[in-house]
Design a protein around this motif. Structure first.
Motif, PDB file in Angstrom:
ATOM      1  N   MET A   1      -0.932   2.861   6.122  1.00 37.28           N
ATOM      2  CA  MET A   1      -0.433   1.962   7.156  1.00 37.28           C
ATOM      3  C   MET A   1      -1.409   1.827   8.320  1.00 37.28           C
ATOM      4  O   MET A   1      -1.222   2.398   9.394  1.00 37.28           O
ATOM      5  N   LEU A   2      -2.461   1.052   8.057  1.00 35.90           N
ATOM      6  CA  LEU A   2      -3.465   0.742   9.063  1.00 35.90           C
ATOM      7  C   LEU A   2      -3.720  -0.754   9.024  1.00 35.90           C
ATOM      8  O   LEU A   2      -3.763  -1.367   7.943  1.00 35.90           O
ATOM      9  N   ALA A   3      -3.922  -1.355  10.199  1.00 32.75           N
ATOM     10  CA  ALA A   3      -4.205  -2.788  10.247  1.00 32.75           C
ATOM     11  C   ALA A   3      -5.482  -3.122   9.470  1.00 32.75           C
ATOM     12  O   ALA A   3      -5.557  -4.160   8.809  1.00 32.75           O
ATOM     13  N   SER A   4      -6.464  -2.234   9.533  1.00 33.19           N
ATOM     14  CA  SER A   4      -7.720  -2.483   8.822  1.00 33.19           C
ATOM     15  C   SER A   4      -7.513  -2.490   7.314  1.00 33.19           C
ATOM     16  O   SER A   4      -8.137  -3.285   6.589  1.00 33.19           O
ATOM     17  N   VAL A   5      -6.635  -1.625   6.824  1.00 32.31           N
ATOM     18  CA  VAL A   5      -6.351  -1.581   5.389  1.00 32.31           C
ATOM     19  C   VAL A   5      -5.556  -2.814   4.976  1.00 32.31           C
ATOM     20  O   VAL A   5      -5.811  -3.421   3.933  1.00 32.31           O
ATOM     21  N   ALA A   6      -4.583  -3.208   5.808  1.00 35.49           N
ATOM     22  CA  ALA A   6      -3.814  -4.417   5.523  1.00 35.49           C
ATOM     23  C   ALA A   6      -4.741  -5.623   5.396  1.00 35.49           C
ATOM     24  O   ALA A   6      -4.639  -6.417   4.456  1.00 35.49           O
ATOM     25  N   ALA A   7      -5.655  -5.762   6.360  1.00 34.61           N
ATOM     26  CA  ALA A   7      -6.592  -6.881   6.342  1.00 34.61           C
ATOM     27  C   ALA A   7      -7.451  -6.858   5.091  1.00 34.61           C
ATOM     28  O   ALA A   7      -7.678  -7.896   4.445  1.00 34.61           O
ATOM     29  N   MET A   8      -7.949  -5.683   4.712  1.00 39.22           N
ATOM     30  CA  MET A   8      -8.796  -5.590   3.526  1.00 39.22           C
ATOM     31  C   MET A   8      -8.007  -5.873   2.257  1.00 39.22           C
ATOM     32  O   MET A   8      -8.499  -6.549   1.342  1.00 39.22           O
ATOM     33  N   GLN A   9      -6.769  -5.385   2.181  1.00 28.44           N
ATOM     34  CA  GLN A   9      -5.938  -5.691   1.015  1.00 28.44           C
ATOM     35  C   GLN A   9      -5.736  -7.203   0.877  1.00 28.44           C
ATOM     36  O   GLN A   9      -5.779  -7.741  -0.231  1.00 28.44           O
ATOM     37  N   GLY A  10      -5.494  -7.863   2.008  1.00 30.48           N
ATOM     38  CA  GLY A  10      -5.307  -9.309   1.964  1.00 30.48           C
ATOM     39  C   GLY A  10      -6.554 -10.036   1.526  1.00 30.48           C
ATOM     40  O   GLY A  10      -6.504 -10.971   0.699  1.00 30.48           O
ATOM     41  N   ARG A  11      -7.700  -9.643   2.062  1.00 32.91           N
ATOM     42  CA  ARG A  11      -8.957 -10.277   1.663  1.00 32.91           C
ATOM     43  C   ARG A  11      -9.218 -10.056   0.172  1.00 32.91           C
ATOM     44  O   ARG A  11      -9.611 -10.987  -0.551  1.00 32.91           O
ATOM     45  N   ILE A  12      -9.034  -8.810  -0.276  1.00 36.86           N
ATOM     46  CA  ILE A  12      -9.269  -8.486  -1.682  1.00 36.86           C
ATOM     47  C   ILE A  12      -8.387  -9.341  -2.584  1.00 36.86           C
ATOM     48  O   ILE A  12      -8.834  -9.839  -3.630  1.00 36.86           O
ATOM     49  N   ALA A  13      -7.121  -9.527  -2.187  1.00 38.34           N
ATOM     50  CA  ALA A  13      -6.206 -10.343  -2.987  1.00 38.34           C
ATOM     51  C   ALA A  13      -6.747 -11.748  -3.182  1.00 38.34           C
ATOM     52  O   ALA A  13      -6.747 -12.294  -4.300  1.00 38.34           O
ATOM     53  N   MET A  14      -7.238 -12.353  -2.100  1.00 35.26           N
ATOM     54  CA  MET A  14      -7.733 -13.724  -2.192  1.00 35.26           C
ATOM     55  C   MET A  14      -9.066 -13.791  -2.927  1.00 35.26           C
ATOM     56  O   MET A  14      -9.322 -14.729  -3.700  1.00 35.26           O
TER      57      MET A  14
ATOM     58  N   SER B   1     -11.971   4.477   7.355  1.00 38.47           N
ATOM     59  CA  SER B   1     -11.988   5.278   8.583  1.00 38.47           C
ATOM     60  C   SER B   1     -10.720   4.977   9.365  1.00 38.47           C
ATOM     61  O   SER B   1     -10.250   3.837   9.402  1.00 38.47           O
ATOM     62  N   SER B   2     -10.161   6.015   9.979  1.00 34.36           N
ATOM     63  CA  SER B   2      -8.931   5.839  10.754  1.00 34.36           C
ATOM     64  C   SER B   2      -9.049   6.630  12.042  1.00 34.36           C
ATOM     65  O   SER B   2      -9.892   7.520  12.177  1.00 34.36           O
ATOM     66  N   ASN B   3      -8.181   6.299  12.986  1.00 33.63           N
ATOM     67  CA  ASN B   3      -8.252   6.934  14.297  1.00 33.63           C
ATOM     68  C   ASN B   3      -6.856   7.144  14.860  1.00 33.63           C
ATOM     69  O   ASN B   3      -5.977   6.305  14.703  1.00 33.63           O
ATOM     70  N   VAL B   4      -6.663   8.288  15.497  1.00 34.82           N
ATOM     71  CA  VAL B   4      -5.450   8.562  16.251  1.00 34.82           C
ATOM     72  C   VAL B   4      -5.816   8.389  17.721  1.00 34.82           C
ATOM     73  O   VAL B   4      -6.682   9.105  18.241  1.00 34.82           O
ATOM     74  N   PHE B   5      -5.168   7.443  18.400  1.00 37.31           N
ATOM     75  CA  PHE B   5      -5.555   7.079  19.767  1.00 37.31           C
ATOM     76  C   PHE B   5      -4.843   7.960  20.797  1.00 37.31           C
ATOM     77  O   PHE B   5      -4.108   7.483  21.657  1.00 37.31           O
ATOM     78  N   THR B   6      -5.069   9.246  20.671  1.00 40.28           N
ATOM     79  CA  THR B   6      -4.592  10.209  21.648  1.00 40.28           C
ATOM     80  C   THR B   6      -5.733  10.522  22.602  1.00 40.28           C
ATOM     81  O   THR B   6      -6.799   9.927  22.522  1.00 40.28           O
ATOM     82  N   ALA B   7      -5.522  11.467  23.520  1.00 41.35           N
ATOM     83  CA  ALA B   7      -6.599  11.922  24.396  1.00 41.35           C
ATOM     84  C   ALA B   7      -6.717  13.438  24.228  1.00 41.35           C
ATOM     85  O   ALA B   7      -5.888  14.156  24.759  1.00 41.35           O
ATOM     86  N   PRO B   8      -7.726  13.919  23.493  1.00 40.32           N
ATOM     87  CA  PRO B   8      -8.845  13.202  22.879  1.00 40.32           C
ATOM     88  C   PRO B   8      -8.434  12.443  21.619  1.00 40.32           C
ATOM     89  O   PRO B   8      -7.417  12.755  20.999  1.00 40.32           O
ATOM     90  N   GLU B   9      -9.260  11.444  21.251  1.00 42.26           N
ATOM     91  CA  GLU B   9      -9.045  10.708  20.014  1.00 42.26           C
ATOM     92  C   GLU B   9      -9.447  11.566  18.821  1.00 42.26           C
ATOM     93  O   GLU B   9     -10.282  12.470  18.935  1.00 42.26           O
ATOM     94  N   ILE B  10      -8.848  11.242  17.662  1.00 42.66           N
ATOM     95  CA  ILE B  10      -9.170  11.939  16.418  1.00 42.66           C
ATOM     96  C   ILE B  10      -9.511  10.885  15.373  1.00 42.66           C
ATOM     97  O   ILE B  10      -8.660  10.072  14.998  1.00 42.66           O
ATOM     98  N   ALA B  11     -10.753  10.875  14.914  1.00 41.95           N
ATOM     99  CA  ALA B  11     -11.198   9.894  13.922  1.00 41.95           C
ATOM    100  C   ALA B  11     -11.604  10.615  12.645  1.00 41.95           C
ATOM    101  O   ALA B  11     -12.224  11.690  12.692  1.00 41.95           O
TER     102      ALA B  11
END
Length: 465
Positions: free
Chosen positions: A321-334, A351-361
């Motif tokens: 559940m990442l926006a980047s993965v959603a976008a890539m899945q959609g592109r791949i489909a087309m 690559s994924s990131n947790v937007f806490t302080a500090p961040e975790i990527a």
């Protein structure tokens, strides 16, 4: 020549205008298809209007407050009144930016000749989408391919029902008209940790209720330990191994009851209990689209469902559940449907990131997989406290960790914990995606002084002569 260019334009219907939907639409239009996007909320969907964009905008303000917190150490003196956050103004900016982003996406879709229909779509068959339009009319779309990208919604429980005022989901917090005196966040996954960290940085008293041994149970254990230590040091109350039984409102306060009988009192409660897919009422199973036991759409690595010509992308698939993965899945489909070059989705390169302080990527293989013997890898971890740029910035918490295959030295994963880790992970992502060796990473120049120097230093320590 692509399939779309070889004959009449293919007709593509996309249900859902979030990242999975609108990115797919742009690719399909680029390849010559005739595209219609059906979206109930507006271009960008919930990711832009109520989820990812708003939360990261809120967190941007929290980041500024975190930096201000350490200003004295850097010689910047702040007056006795300190820095005050106006949460109402923050939320107004959050909603304003989210709407502006949605408008920008809508303009881009229009420029590319993509039709956007406001309403709710459902499959009548794999080649036919029926749309209940927002204006009350019904529209039928005949399609050569359908992409389902309907996302997911916050999970709630019968014993913890949001009211939009005191008991909130993460989509409702931006309507707050007063600053919480005590925010109880239930759930210590990514969403819960991000909001708890943000509200803590904004100066709000936060209690984080976690049913697990530690915050972020799905992330790197070393990273989660650093974050939890920082949150506690900044005054947050973290209740580990504490499962929520119910949440009840009493006028201007809420009571969270735990399964062991303890209660926690606060002014507001934020529920971060995970997500449920938006797949009900779409006619999916009737059209031959298989769902798993939790209601997520079953897809393969090129986004195909079990119904011919029907694809799915994004949170409704439950893949990651990442926006980047959603976008890539959609592109791949087309790309797949329209006959363009396509590589199947590879989650080990995400690559994924947790937007806490500090961040975790993170990217690639994990410490947990190495410890479990799923992959053999050498591991080097360097604390940022030894990095000269980090010292200049007053950064004490965080580290860089790299995983490399023994023998070949190929980099297969990494973790970065620290300020702007979301930016710092990119060279590691490139190394993983392109199977670079630790020596190749080490031999690329880095700026001195820079936090990225720690990535090169970690790579140098993985060298075997």
């Amino acid at each position: 020549m692509t399939r779309a260019q070889s004959r009449h334009p293919d007709r593509v219907a996309i249900i859902g205008g979030g990242p999975g939907g609108y990115e797919a639409a742009l690719v399909a239009a680029q390849l010559g298809a005739r595209v219609t996007v059906v979206e109930s909320a507006g271009p960008g969907g919930s990711a832009v209007l109520t989820d990812c964009v708003p939360s990261k905008t809120l967190i941007a303000t929290a980041e500024l407050m975190t930096e201000v917190e350490g200003a004295n150490e850097l010689g910047v003196l702040i007056g006795d009144g300190g820095v005050v956050v106006d949460l109402v103004r923050v939320n107004e900016r959050v909603k304003r930016l989210a709407l502006a982003q949605s408008v920008d996406i809508g303009s881009r879709l229009a420029r590319d000749g993509i039709d956007v229909v406001r309403g709710r779509g459902r499959l009548e068959s794999p080649e036919r989408v029926v749309v209940e339009r927002a204006d009350g009319d019904t529209q039928v779309l005949e399609a050569d391919a359908v992409l389902v990208a309907t996302g997911a919604a916050p999970r709630t429980l019968a014993s913890a029902q949001p009211d939009g005022e005191r008991i909130l989901t993460w989509e409702q917090v931006y309507d707050l008209t007063e600053e919480p005196s005590r925010m109880i966040v239930v759930g210590s996954g990514v969403t819960g940790a991000e909001f708890a960290s943000a509200y803590n940085a904004l100066g709000i008293d936060v209690v984080l209720v976690s049913s697990r041994d530690r915050v972020l149970p799905g992330e790197d254990a070393d990273a989660a330990e650093v974050l939890e230590d920082v949150l506690i040091r900044r005054g947050m109350t973290v209740l580990g191994r504490s499962r929520m039984e119910s949440v009840v409102r009493h006028g201007d306060s809420v009571t969270v009851t735990l399964t062991d009988g303890r209660t926690v009192e606060g002014s507001h409660c934020l529920l971060a209990l995970g997500s449920v897919p938006n797949t009900d009422g779409l006619g999916l199973e009737e059209a031959g689209v298989a769902l798993d036991e939790r209601g997520f759409v079953t897809v393969d690595r090129v986004s195909r469902t079990t119904a011919r010509g029907v694809y799915a992308a994004g949170d409704c698939t439950g893949v990651l559940m990442l926006a980047s993965v959603a976008a890539m899945q959609g592109r791949i489909a087309m790309w797949h449907f329209l006959g363009d070059a396509v590589s199947p989705l590879d989650l080990k390169k995400v690559s994924s990131n947790v937007f806490t302080a500090p961040e975790i990527a993170t990217v690639g293989w994990s410490q947990q997989a190495v410890d479990a013997g799923e992959i053999a890898a050498e591991v080097v971890m360097l604390p940022l406290s030894g990095n000269p740029r980090a010292k200049m910035q007053g950064v004490r918490d965080g580290f860089v960790k790299l995983f490399a295959r023994p023998g070949t030295g190929i980099v297969v994963g990494g973790v970065v914990v620290g300020p702007r880790a979301s930016e710092l992970i990119h060279p590691v992502s490139l190394a993983v995606a392109e199977s670079l060796t630790a020596d190749q990473v080490a031999q690329a120049f880095t700026v001195y002084p820079s936090n990225s120097g720690s990535i090169a230093e970690a790579a140098r320590r993985l060298h075997r002569g």
